[in-house]
Design an enzyme around this catalytic site. Structure first.
Site, PDB file in Angstrom:
ATOM      1  N   GLY A   1       0.826  -1.199   0.000  1.00 34.43           N
ATOM      2  CA  GLY A   1       0.000   0.000   0.000  1.00 34.43           C
ATOM      3  C   GLY A   1       0.864   1.254   0.000  1.00 34.43           C
ATOM      4  O   GLY A   1       2.052   1.212   0.352  1.00 34.43           O
ATOM      5  N   CYS A   2       0.276   2.373  -0.385  1.00 34.86           N
ATOM      6  CA  CYS A   2       1.047   3.614  -0.493  1.00 34.86           C
ATOM      7  C   CYS A   2       1.510   4.105   0.876  1.00 34.86           C
ATOM      8  O   CYS A   2       2.690   4.415   1.081  1.00 34.86           O
ATOM      9  CB  CYS A   2       0.215   4.684  -1.204  1.00 34.86           C
ATOM     10  SG  CYS A   2      -1.437   4.922  -0.503  1.00 34.86           S
ATOM     11  N   TYR A   3       0.596   4.179   1.841  1.00 32.52           N
ATOM     12  CA  TYR A   3       0.981   4.568   3.197  1.00 32.52           C
ATOM     13  C   TYR A   3       2.004   3.586   3.775  1.00 32.52           C
ATOM     14  O   TYR A   3       2.960   3.969   4.447  1.00 32.52           O
ATOM     15  CB  TYR A   3      -0.244   4.571   4.114  1.00 32.52           C
ATOM     16  CG  TYR A   3      -1.064   5.842   4.114  1.00 32.52           C
ATOM     17  CD1 TYR A   3      -0.479   7.092   4.345  1.00 32.52           C
ATOM     18  CD2 TYR A   3      -2.446   5.794   3.920  1.00 32.52           C
ATOM     19  CE1 TYR A   3      -1.246   8.248   4.367  1.00 32.52           C
ATOM     20  CE2 TYR A   3      -3.222   6.942   3.948  1.00 32.52           C
ATOM     21  CZ  TYR A   3      -2.621   8.170   4.172  1.00 32.52           C
ATOM     22  OH  TYR A   3      -3.376   9.313   4.208  1.00 32.52           O
TER      23      TYR A   3
END
Length: 907
Positions: free
Chosen positions: A690-692
């Site tokens: 995921g980006c986070y």
């Protein structure tokens, strides 16, 4: 003296290279008296390096040498090799040892040496009237013994360093500061240590300064008490932290020897041989303990790592030739053999032959079918067939024996690149010759792996453009018949001439190795050939375009992927699927006219059934919870294909559906932290982080060894509203977001679990957490009114005091050479990193008492830092391209617009 290897055995050239190569290399170095300070250097003089490399050609082919140089130079300097040196080597063979290490350094390599001093210590203890006492093979180290041990270790360390410097090789004595230990059992062994942490920075600092690190195995407790540690154990613990390609144990015997035959054991594949080896009556005491320790060590390292047991005299031959010189130990894979054709997965075998065997691939599917039918006809006529392979489907061999014949024929022997890197081919050969006392086969002269066959044959004979090999055959009439049969099949006489050309047929072979050693050298290093042998078997790579199927093109990430693939020099789109956009032209794609389609899971499975002939890579850019039907369809459709990266399509999933996989089928695609796993992955299944989670892990990973496990790190994240997807909601409504900041999912966010789960997977024994005590993270996400980009502020609790400079140095070294992670002292800004393909880490800050190295309180022992990245790029699409590049075996950064030469990860 370094003796000539197998490539020179029995030839007159041996006398011309009798002088040890390492000593020839050392003679090229300037003679320098006294100690010399280390200073940074970019490597050896190029002309000198070329001369040294040419010396290596005396023991192996040019191709072999260059391959291993590239292989060893492909990793960071500290990950080349950890070499354990016994005290007897220093006392008895110091000049050879120094020459061998100088040799490696002159070709740009930095071996890390950990030495013991057992014999010297025993001698000093005896002179002092102190009895050397042991318990369970461990030296009991009381106060007087330890005092003498410190003097002996320092003295032997100094001897080796000075010997190296006399040869012009920069070396740094490191007698403390690397190994942190607790008492192993103070009541039983007194001052003997159990290593609990390795300070790798001390070692890496030496290498950065251009010096070989020369370590003793003494350790210290956190309170400063010196403890004695066995040098083998110290070298193993250092290897667990550095994960080098090679762990080398130098001994005087030049390897391990079979207790019954007395012959040196060339290779040991632990997955296949370990259990049976332990049952051997001669495997006991020290030998048994050594094998157990090596297995435990290699089980914790990547499969690319191996252990070599070798003498200092033959070190370079072990490292730079396929035949090796000592004993090579690696994990390998389990193998099988099958004589019942009905039990063989014929489709899988045919696909592997189509991919890797030139004679089959040139004729296509009909040639594969014809070969299989011939095997069935042979069986029907009373002949025998053996099919060999390994569990991952990376190597295959077919052996036949016609009815009434005594010699078996090796019909096919193919291996994937993964089998080459895993050294599986040599183990397969052992299995084949175990089953076949007499074996014959032929190989084209232009075959890339010809030298591999010469090394394993008892004899050979050139027939036209083929070389006939045999193993275990002593009957010259039979050999002559075999050669004649091959010549007739090629329309030639046994001499290799076309019948009627006026040249008489050659006489039957009259020597045990009919094809001369010099001819072997000639054909063992053909231009463009890939090296092969004990350390691998040659394969060829394809340069065809990589065809990509994109499922889920409507989202923002899908759009970015289309643009990146359009600009990629080796990728092209085969399908772009979107239910809402079906029938519409694909925007931002200029390589060919292409319309969106609406592919169901079943239709994707139907396409995947053809393997990589239609689609090489499937990208699933779908919402969470939607990917499984597509993955199941691909898995079902390709179940009968060979389980290799060349046959099975690669699947990259951008959702969270497989990020917590525990089956071992999915690789976690954060290359900066999992690159080795990705490069060696055989299932072709990659789950994109995921980006986070990507930004958070990049900010936390360098500090993992220093964290306080009793307190949770926290991450405060802010994302642009593109992160909320295209489905309308308040979180992606610009009007609602105007002048606003929206917190959401303040607890139990999926990225919170992902961060802790992934970082726990890379935990080392020296870290304050483990799978039994997993890392937990506090994460709070927010949405801001800008479109794309992420800003993260991380609070990380530490076990010790640090200042901001220390932290910056830790991050700079951790991400040194990473082109998609930049490190800066200042706090990075979201707007500066939007639409960029790399993450930026910086803004390191510590509380005052912590930074001043004073008596910081628990709350003050922490660091605050910032990370920014583009959620659609490095947080998604760019990272997917990065993973695809690794999976298909091309340069990791191909098609990603980043600076060619970032300055030491500095922004």
């Amino acid at each position: 003296m370094i003796r000539a290897g197998r490539l020179l055995k029995g030839t007159g050239i041996m006398g011309r290279i009798a002088r040890p190569l390492a000593q020839q290399t050392a003679s090229l170095a300037p003679r320098i008296g006294g100690a010399q300070r280390c200073s940074y250097q970019n490597g050896p003089d190029l002309s000198e390096k070329e001369t040294i490399v040419k010396l290596l050609y005396n023991i192996g082919s040019k191709k072999e040498v260059e391959q291993y140089l590239r292989h060893f130079s492909s990793v960071e300097s500290q990950k080349f090799a950890v070499i354990k040196v016994g005290g007897a080597v220093i006392s008895d063979d110091l000049a050879t040892l120094a020459s061998a290490l100088t040799f490696l350094n002159r070709v740009g390599l930095y071996p890390i040496v950990v030495h013991g001093a057992g014999p010297q210590l025993n001698k000093r203890l005896e002179a002092a009237g102190i009895e050397a006492r042991y318990e369970d093979g461990i030296r009991i180290t009381d106060g007087p013994t330890l005092a003498i041990a410190r003097e002996v270790f320092a003295s032997e360390n100094r001897k080796l360093v000075e010997a190296l410097e006399r040869l012009g090789t920069r070396a740094r004595p490191i007698t403390s500061g690397v190994f942190v230990a607790d008492y192993l059992n103070q009541e039983k062994y007194d001052r003997v240590g159990r290593i609990v942490r390795v300070n790798r920075e001390v070692v890496e600092s030496s290498i950065r300064a251009g010096c070989l690190p020369i370590l003793t195995s003494l350790a210290e407790t956190p309170q400063g008490q010196i403890l004695n540690v066995n040098a083998d154990i110290a070298a193993g613990e250092l290897a667990r932290v550095l994960e080098p390609l090679k762990i080398v144990y130098l001994n005087e015997k030049n390897g391990l020897y079979h207790g019954t035959t007395g012959k040196r054991i060339e290779t040991i594949h632990l997955d296949e041989e370990y259990e049976d080896l332990l049952k051997e009556p001669w495997v006991r005491y020290g030998t048994k303990l050594k094998l157990k320790e090596i297995k435990e060590l290699l089980d914790t390292l990547p499969r690319s790592s191996s252990v070599a047991i070798i003498s200092a005299e033959h070190l370079h031959k072990e490292l730079f030739t396929h035949s090796g010189a000592g004993t090579l130990i690696m994990r390998g894979h389990r193998l099988f053999s099958e004589q019942d054709l009905a039990a063989v997965d014929s489709g899988r075998l045919r696909a592997l032959l189509l991919e890797l065997d030139p004679a089959i691939s040139s004729g296509g599917q009909p040639a594969a079918e014809e070969f299989w039918q011939r095997l069935e006809q042979l069986k029907a006529g009373g002949g025998q067939v053996w099919v060999y392979g390994d569990e991952p489907g990376q190597v295959a061999a077919v052996v036949t024996r016609a009815a009434g014949e005594t010699a078996s024929v090796l019909e096919k022997f193919v291996a994937t690149k993964a089998a080459v890197l895993g050294n599986i081919t040599d183990n397969a050969w052992k299995l084949i010759v175990r089953d076949h006392a007499q074996l014959v086969w032929s190989v084209p002269r232009a075959d890339d792996g010809l030298s591999w066959h010469f090394e394993r044959a008892d004899g050979s004979w050139a027939v036209g453009d083929q070389v006939v090999f045999w193993h275990g055959i002593q009957d010259w009439a039979l050999i002559s018949s075999l050669i004649g049969t091959k010549a007739a099949a090629l329309g030639l006489s046994p001499s290799g001439q076309t019948p009627g050309s006026g040249t008489a047929a050659a006489a039957a072979p009259t020597g045990s190795r009919c094809y001369s050693t010099m001819a072997r050298r000639q054909f063992g290093a053909l231009p463009g050939s890939a090296p092969a042998g004990r350390h691998g078997y040659a394969t060829a790579a394809s340069s065809s375009p990589v065809r990509v199927g994109l499922i889920g093109a409507r989202g923002y990430t899908g759009r970015e992927l289309i643009k990146l693939i359009d600009a990629h020099p080796q990728f092209e789109l085969a399908y772009v699927s979107s239910r809402e956009l079906a029938g519409q032209p694909v925007p931002n794609y200029t390589k060919a006219p292409l319309n969106h389609v609406n592919l169901s899971a079943q239709e994707v499975g139907d396409i995947a059934r053809a393997g990589r002939s239609v689609v090489d890579v499937w990208i699933l850019a779908l919402p969470n919870g939607v990917a499984a039907p597509f993955v199941d369809a691909i898995d079902s459709a390709t179940a009968l294909l060979p389980a290799t990266s060349q046959s099975q399509p690669i699947v990259v999933d951008l959702s969270a559906d497989y990020r917590f996989d525990i089956t071992g089928q999915w690789a976690y695609g954060l290359p900066e932290l999992h690159r080795k796993d990705l490069a060696s992955w055989t299932t072709g299944r990659i789950t994109n982080p995921g980006c986070y989670a990507t930004g958070s892990q990049l900010g936390l990973a360098p500090l993992l060894p220093y964290m306080d496990a009793t307190r949770l790190p926290s991450v405060f994240g802010v994302s642009g509203y593109s992160g909320a997807g295209t489905k309308p909601s308040p979180k992606n409504d610009p009007k609602f977001l105007a002048d606003n900041l929206i917190p959401y999912a303040p607890v139990n966010h999926i990225h919170e679990r992902e961060i802790g789960h992934s970082l726990t997977r890379i935990a080392r024994p020296t870290y304050p957490f483990s799978p039994a005590n997993p890392l937990m993270v506090q994460f709070t996400p927010h949405v801001a009114p800008f479109f794309q980009g992420i800003g993260l502020t991380l609070h990380v609790p530490l076990r010790m005091s640090m200042n901001a400079k220390d932290v910056h140095e830790i991050f700079s070294q951790f991400y040194r050479g990473e082109r998609l992670v930049h490190v800066t002292k200042d706090a990075p800004l979201v707007r500066d990193n939007a639409e960029k393909h790399y993450a930026v880490v910086g803004g390191f800050a510590v509380p005052l008492a912590n930074g001043d190295q004073g008596s910081a309180s628990l709350a003050e022992r922490r660091v605050v830092l910032n990370v920014t990245l583009d959620n659609l790029l490095k947080g998604a699409a760019t990272q997917a391209i990065q993973n695809m590049n690794i999976a298909v075996g091309i340069d990791e950064y191909t098609g990603i617009p980043v600076p060619e030469h970032p300055t030491m990860s500095q922004c």
